[in-house]
Design a protein around this motif. Structure first.
Motif, PDB file in Angstrom:
ATOM      1  N   ALA A 141      80.399  12.881 -28.634  1.00 20.91           N
ATOM      2  CA  ALA A 141      79.505  14.007 -28.341  1.00 20.91           C
ATOM      3  C   ALA A 141      79.902  15.250 -29.118  1.00 20.91           C
ATOM      4  N   ALA A 142      81.211  15.520 -29.195  1.00 19.33           N
ATOM      5  CA  ALA A 142      81.670  16.724 -29.888  1.00 19.33           C
ATOM      6  C   ALA A 142      81.394  16.671 -31.377  1.00 19.33           C
ATOM      7  N   VAL A 152      74.228  19.660 -29.160  1.00 24.25           N
ATOM      8  CA  VAL A 152      75.033  19.384 -27.970  1.00 24.25           C
ATOM      9  C   VAL A 152      74.920  20.600 -27.048  1.00 24.25           C
ATOM     10  N   GLY A 153      74.343  20.406 -25.861  1.00 23.34           N
ATOM     11  CA  GLY A 153      74.126  21.513 -24.938  1.00 23.34           C
ATOM     12  C   GLY A 153      75.398  21.949 -24.226  1.00 23.34           C
ATOM     13  N   TRP A 154      75.274  23.050 -23.478  1.00 20.63           N
ATOM     14  CA  TRP A 154      76.445  23.618 -22.813  1.00 20.63           C
ATOM     15  C   TRP A 154      77.002  22.702 -21.746  1.00 20.63           C
ATOM     16  N   ILE A 160      83.061  17.968 -22.164  1.00 18.94           N
ATOM     17  CA  ILE A 160      84.053  17.696 -23.213  1.00 18.94           C
ATOM     18  C   ILE A 160      85.333  18.466 -22.937  1.00 18.94           C
ATOM     19  N   CYS A 161      85.204  19.747 -22.588  1.00 19.46           N
ATOM     20  CA  CYS A 161      86.385  20.555 -22.294  1.00 19.46           C
ATOM     21  C   CYS A 161      87.137  20.019 -21.072  1.00 19.46           C
ATOM     22  N   ALA A 305      84.238  12.750 -16.927  1.00 18.31           N
ATOM     23  CA  ALA A 305      83.611  13.570 -17.968  1.00 18.31           C
ATOM     24  C   ALA A 305      82.834  12.706 -18.951  1.00 18.31           C
ATOM     25  N   GLY A 306      83.390  11.550 -19.293  1.00 19.16           N
ATOM     26  CA  GLY A 306      82.693  10.639 -20.202  1.00 19.16           C
ATOM     27  C   GLY A 306      81.402  10.108 -19.614  1.00 19.16           C
TER      28      GLY A 306
END
Length: 318
Positions: A141-142, A152-154, A160-161, A305-306
């Motif tokens: 995604a990143a 890639v939206g917020w 990701i973070c 997160a994934g």
């Protein structure tokens, strides 16, 4: 099979030390919902992949990882040729690619990832390697923005973070227990993310069967150029282990193909994470690995997160 689904078969295959290229599509039964059966197959494939990883680690303890990967790629190349020959157009169609250099690069990257993750199995163990490698969907995604120009939206950036926070929990930098070897699964995840993005890129011009063929053949050629210099004969009993490893690889790949004939990749991907459970069981019971609390906590954060990232991608596609 949609173009986007071609690089979502990745997680269970990648960690089997011979990652699975895009699956050649075949005709499916129209109007028949076989998602439930496909989910069962994915869970079975995840178990077989976990066992394969155990075999790979066992052999990697006694032989150079490049030798193990080379022999597996030889067998896999034979499987690719046999499978592609049965597709419409056969080998003549599979050889024709509009992006030969990119296809070769994909094969080389996948071989490199396989070598790195096998080295991770040997040095770190199965559990910690898989826990860190689970970050790969977040890396996809990143990197999809700068490499493919996708937005890639917020929400996905937030996921990701959070996923990278999970990696820090696993690795515990600054605690005195982090080793340089801990970077191996992260490097493998980065390589596999690049492979997945290049797969999506070539899918704009080449059908899946072409990418499937080039991944297997170019990978076998690349690993042979590097690994043939480290050739050594395996002990007779270890040839049996290698035969079992290659047989399971062929079986698991066939079952994976069958599963993705029955259902979309987005519906099946979450169940691929069951491999983490089986890997943990094998690591503890067979290799006496320790399931540390920080690895469990960090791995759960990374997987959550994934899964969110995959879900957001599915929503945007819909």
């Amino acid at each position: 099979m949609s173009d986007d689904s071609q690089d979502q078969t990745a997680y269970p295959a990648a960690t089997a030390a011979a990652a699975v290229p895009p699956v050649p599509p075949r005709a499916t039964s129209v109007g028949v919902d076989r998602t439930g059966l496909a989910i069962l197959l994915i869970c079975l494939v995840s178990f077989i992949f976990a066992v394969q990883d155990g075999f790979s680690r066992f052999l990697g303890d006694g032989y150079p990882p490049v030798l193990i990967v080379m022999i597996r790629y030889w067998v896999f190349a034979v499987f690719v040729i046999a499978l592609v020959s049965r597709q419409r157009g056969g080998l003549r169609r599979a050889i024709k690619t509009r992006r030969p250099f990119t296809q070769i690069a994909r094969g080389a990257i996948l071989v490199s990832e396989t070598l790195v993750i096998l080295e991770g199995f040997v040095r770190l163990g199965l559990i910690e390697t898989h826990a860190v490698f689970a970050v790969y969907p977040l890396l996809v995604a990143a990197l999809s923005g700068p490499i493919l120009g996708e937005k890639v939206g917020w929400r996905r950036w937030t996921a990701i973070c959070i996923g990278f926070v999970g990696i820090l929990v696993i690795l515990q930098p600054g605690s005195g227990v982090m080793r340089s070897e801990a970077l191996l699964p992260f490097i493998a995840a980065l390589l596999f993310a690049l492979y997945g993005l290049l797969t999506r890129h070539v899918s704009r011009d080449d059908p899946a069967v072409v990418s499937f063929f080039w991944t297997g053949i170019s990978g076998a050629v690349c690993i042979t150029v590097v690994g043939i210099w480290q050739w050594e004969w395996l002990a007779p009993v270890d040839w049996l282990w290698m035969a079992g490893l290659c047989s399971m690889a062929i079986l698991s790949h066939y079952l994976l193909i069958r599963a993705y004939e029955m259902a979309e990749a987005a519906a099946l991907q979450p169940f691929a994470y069951t491999q983490l459970v089986w890997v943990s069981v094998i690591g503890v019971l067979v290799f006496n690995e320790v399931l540390r609390p920080n690895v469990v906590t960090g791995g759960a954060i990374v997987v959550a997160a994934g899964l969110f990232t995959l879900w957001r991608a599915r929503v945007r596609a819909a």
